[in-house]
Scaffold this motif. Structure first.
Motif, short mmCIF file in Angstrom:
data_model
loop_
_atom_site.label_atom_id
_atom_site.label_comp_id
_atom_site.label_asym_id
_atom_site.label_seq_id
_atom_site.Cartn_x
_atom_site.Cartn_y
_atom_site.Cartn_z
N ASP A 216 0.84 -1.20 0.00
CA ASP A 216 0.00 0.00 0.00
C ASP A 216 0.88 1.25 0.00
N TYR A 217 1.92 1.23 0.82
CA TYR A 217 2.87 2.36 0.87
C TYR A 217 3.48 2.59 -0.51
N ASP A 218 3.99 1.54 -1.13
CA ASP A 218 4.66 1.67 -2.42
C ASP A 218 3.70 2.15 -3.50
N ALA A 219 2.47 1.62 -3.48
CA ALA A 219 1.49 2.04 -4.48
C ALA A 219 1.14 3.51 -4.32
N THR A 220 1.04 3.97 -3.07
CA THR A 220 0.73 5.38 -2.82
C THR A 220 1.86 6.28 -3.29
N VAL A 221 3.10 5.88 -3.02
CA VAL A 221 4.24 6.67 -3.49
C VAL A 221 4.25 6.74 -5.01
N ARG A 222 3.97 5.62 -5.68
CA ARG A 222 3.91 5.64 -7.14
C ARG A 222 2.82 6.59 -7.63
N ASP A 223 1.67 6.57 -6.97
CA ASP A 223 0.58 7.47 -7.36
C ASP A 223 0.99 8.94 -7.18
N LEU A 224 1.69 9.24 -6.09
CA LEU A 224 2.10 10.62 -5.83
C LEU A 224 3.15 11.08 -6.83
N ILE A 225 4.04 10.18 -7.22
CA ILE A 225 5.00 10.54 -8.27
C ILE A 225 4.26 10.82 -9.57
N ALA A 226 3.25 10.01 -9.86
CA ALA A 226 2.48 10.20 -11.08
C ALA A 226 1.74 11.54 -11.08
N THR A 227 1.32 12.01 -9.89
CA THR A 227 0.63 13.31 -9.84
C THR A 227 1.57 14.48 -10.10
N GLY A 228 2.88 14.26 -9.91
CA GLY A 228 3.85 15.32 -10.12
C GLY A 228 4.30 16.05 -8.87
N ILE A 229 3.75 15.69 -7.70
CA ILE A 229 4.17 16.40 -6.49
C ILE A 229 5.47 15.84 -5.92
N MET A 230 5.90 14.68 -6.42
CA MET A 230 7.21 14.14 -6.10
C MET A 230 7.94 13.85 -7.41
N LEU A 231 9.23 14.11 -7.42
CA LEU A 231 10.02 13.72 -8.57
C LEU A 231 10.32 12.24 -8.56
N ASP A 232 10.51 11.68 -7.37
CA ASP A 232 10.89 10.28 -7.22
C ASP A 232 10.63 9.86 -5.79
N ALA A 233 10.89 8.58 -5.50
CA ALA A 233 10.60 8.06 -4.16
C ALA A 233 11.47 8.69 -3.08
N ALA A 234 12.62 9.24 -3.46
CA ALA A 234 13.48 9.90 -2.47
C ALA A 234 12.84 11.17 -1.91
N MET A 235 11.78 11.66 -2.56
CA MET A 235 11.10 12.87 -2.07
C MET A 235 9.96 12.55 -1.11
N VAL A 236 9.94 11.33 -0.57
CA VAL A 236 9.03 11.04 0.54
C VAL A 236 9.64 11.65 1.79
N TYR A 237 9.11 12.78 2.21
CA TYR A 237 9.67 13.51 3.35
C TYR A 237 8.73 13.47 4.56
N TRP A 238 7.90 12.44 4.64
CA TRP A 238 6.98 12.35 5.77
C TRP A 238 7.74 12.28 7.08
N TYR A 239 7.06 12.63 8.17
CA TYR A 239 7.72 12.75 9.47
C TYR A 239 8.28 11.43 9.98
N ALA A 240 7.74 10.32 9.52
CA ALA A 240 8.33 9.00 9.79
C ALA A 240 8.17 8.18 8.52
N ARG A 241 9.18 7.41 8.21
CA ARG A 241 9.12 6.63 6.98
C ARG A 241 10.11 5.47 7.07
N PRO A 242 9.86 4.39 6.33
CA PRO A 242 10.93 3.43 6.11
C PRO A 242 12.02 4.15 5.31
N SER A 243 13.23 4.14 5.82
CA SER A 243 14.28 4.91 5.17
C SER A 243 14.47 4.49 3.72
N ALA A 244 14.76 5.49 2.89
CA ALA A 244 15.04 5.21 1.49
C ALA A 244 16.44 4.65 1.28
#
Length: 388
Positions: A216-244
């Motif tokens: 679910d996490y990975d699918a959401t990140v892919r969706d957000l990249i597709a929207t254009g608000i992230m360039l790539d998965a390294a732009m997951v800057y949430w307050y807690a995350r599985p480290s990239a």
């Protein structure tokens, strides 16, 4: 942040029996600290990060990282088994970076946001940074901000995602304890963490959403990249995350702390939070589902008040005195703190912080006592940065 609808949780993390060594083993630690390079006379940011890194030698250079501003340097500790070892690394890296900064005429300061002015806001000459500049425009050229990122070893990625769900109710309390950036343009902003306010302008920064699984996490990140608000998965800057980059849970909610002792306190609390969350997941206890808008409100209140006012208790949705919530957090973490041998140290450092105040509180106290002398604040912060 809206969440996709699902019919039910889909997690592969299975409960383990009580006493399972894998569920109770000590968790390793690592910390990334970002620092500003300031003019010793004016307090303005200096674009000398490349020269500072060149002036570092040996292990310190290897543990330094390029950041998004020419006025910032990041120092990364090795993996540490305990808080004593972590403290030694933090002291050594801060002092090495401070010496390198002094060698090029700058001063290393542990402060969460640019306190006076930053004239040079161009990004380093890296393709990805230029892509971010083009995509996000003026947001990518805000004055520098500096955080403290705590990594706790959780090599099972499915477990790491579930741990992040369990951290959500308590991260505003951690944020409040780290507030260390009340100043902007030489004046008090009214916020204990102006860094947090600046970062809200980035579309991929904020409270971690609740995820049903790593898929679910990975699918959401892919969706957000597709929207254009992230360039790539390294732009997951949430307050807690599985480290990239590492097999860890990374908690990145806090301002850089003014002193090593403050950082050690935060690291101890975060490790205990992660360990407690691991226990909860292993026991099959689900994380509370809290509305994203309420979590965001709790973080705003933490950034505004720090621990000098009220915080939102996300278990009830109501404000309470900040230190009452800190006491609740400490009580909840006693088993994990005791397991890691951190209980006495964390209690002692929390009592000190209660007495002396956060970095934001200390800065305001100096401002009030000197008639608003920002240089006196920065002199104090520079000394505290390298205090052992």
């Amino acid at each position: 942040m809206t969440q996709p609808h699902h019919d039910g949780p889909r997690t592969s993390v299975r409960p383990r029996p009580a006493g399972d060594p894998a569920a109770t083993a000590a968790l390793t630690l690592g910390v990334e600290e970002e620092f500003l390079l300031l003019d010793p006379t004016t307090g303005e940011s200096m674009p000398v990060a490349d020269r500072v890194r060149e002036a570092l030698s040996g292990t310190a250079r290897e543990q330094s990282r390029q950041e998004f501003r020419h006025s910032m340097v990041e120092m990364v500790t090795p993996v540490s088994p305990d808080l004593a070892a972590l403290r030694e690394h933090l002291v050594a890296l801060r002092r090495a970076a401070a010496r390198a900064a002094d060698a090029v005429g700058a001063r290393l300061v542990a402060v969460g946001a640019t306190p006076v002015r930053e004239a040079h806001r161009t990004v380093p000459d890296e393709p990805r940074y230029h892509d971010m500049s083009r995509r996000f425009g003026p947001v990518a050229h805000d004055p520098a901000v500096c955080g403290c990122h705590v990594h706790v070893g959780v090599p099972d990625r499915e477990l790491a995602v579930q741990v992040c769900n369990h951290l959500r109710p308590w991260l505003p309390v951690v944020q409040a304890l780290t507030t260390n950036s009340p100043l902007h343009d030489g004046r008090d902003t009214g916020h204990a963490s102006w860094r947090s306010m600046q970062l809200e302008r980035w579309p991929s920064i904020g409270p971690t959403p609740h995820f049903d699984s790593a898929a679910d996490y990975d699918a959401t990140v892919r969706d957000l990249i597709a929207t254009g608000i992230m360039l790539d998965a390294a732009m997951v800057y949430w307050y807690a995350r599985p480290s990239a980059s590492y097999p860890t849970v990374e908690v990145r909610v806090g301002d850089v702390c003014p002193t090593v002792d403050d950082t050690v306190l935060v690291a101890g609390l975060v490790r205990a939070l992660v360990a407690t969350a691991v226990d909860e997941v292993r026991a099959g206890r689900p994380a509370p589902r809290i509305r994203d808008c309420l979590v965001a409100a709790a973080h705003w209140r933490a950034a505004h008040d720090g621990v000098d006012g009220d915080l939102v208790d996300l278990r009830t949705g109501r404000p309470r005195p900040a230190w009452d919530l800190v006491d609740d957090l400490l009580a909840a973490l006693v088993p994990a703190l005791r397991r890691h041998g951190d209980l006495d140290l964390v209690r002692r450092e929390a009592d000190r912080l209660r007495r002396d105040g956060t970095g934001a509180t200390r800065q305001r106290r100096i401002m009030a006592g000197t008639g608003g002398d920002v240089r006196a604040v920065l002199d104090h912060l520079a000394a505290q940065t390298i205090a052992g």
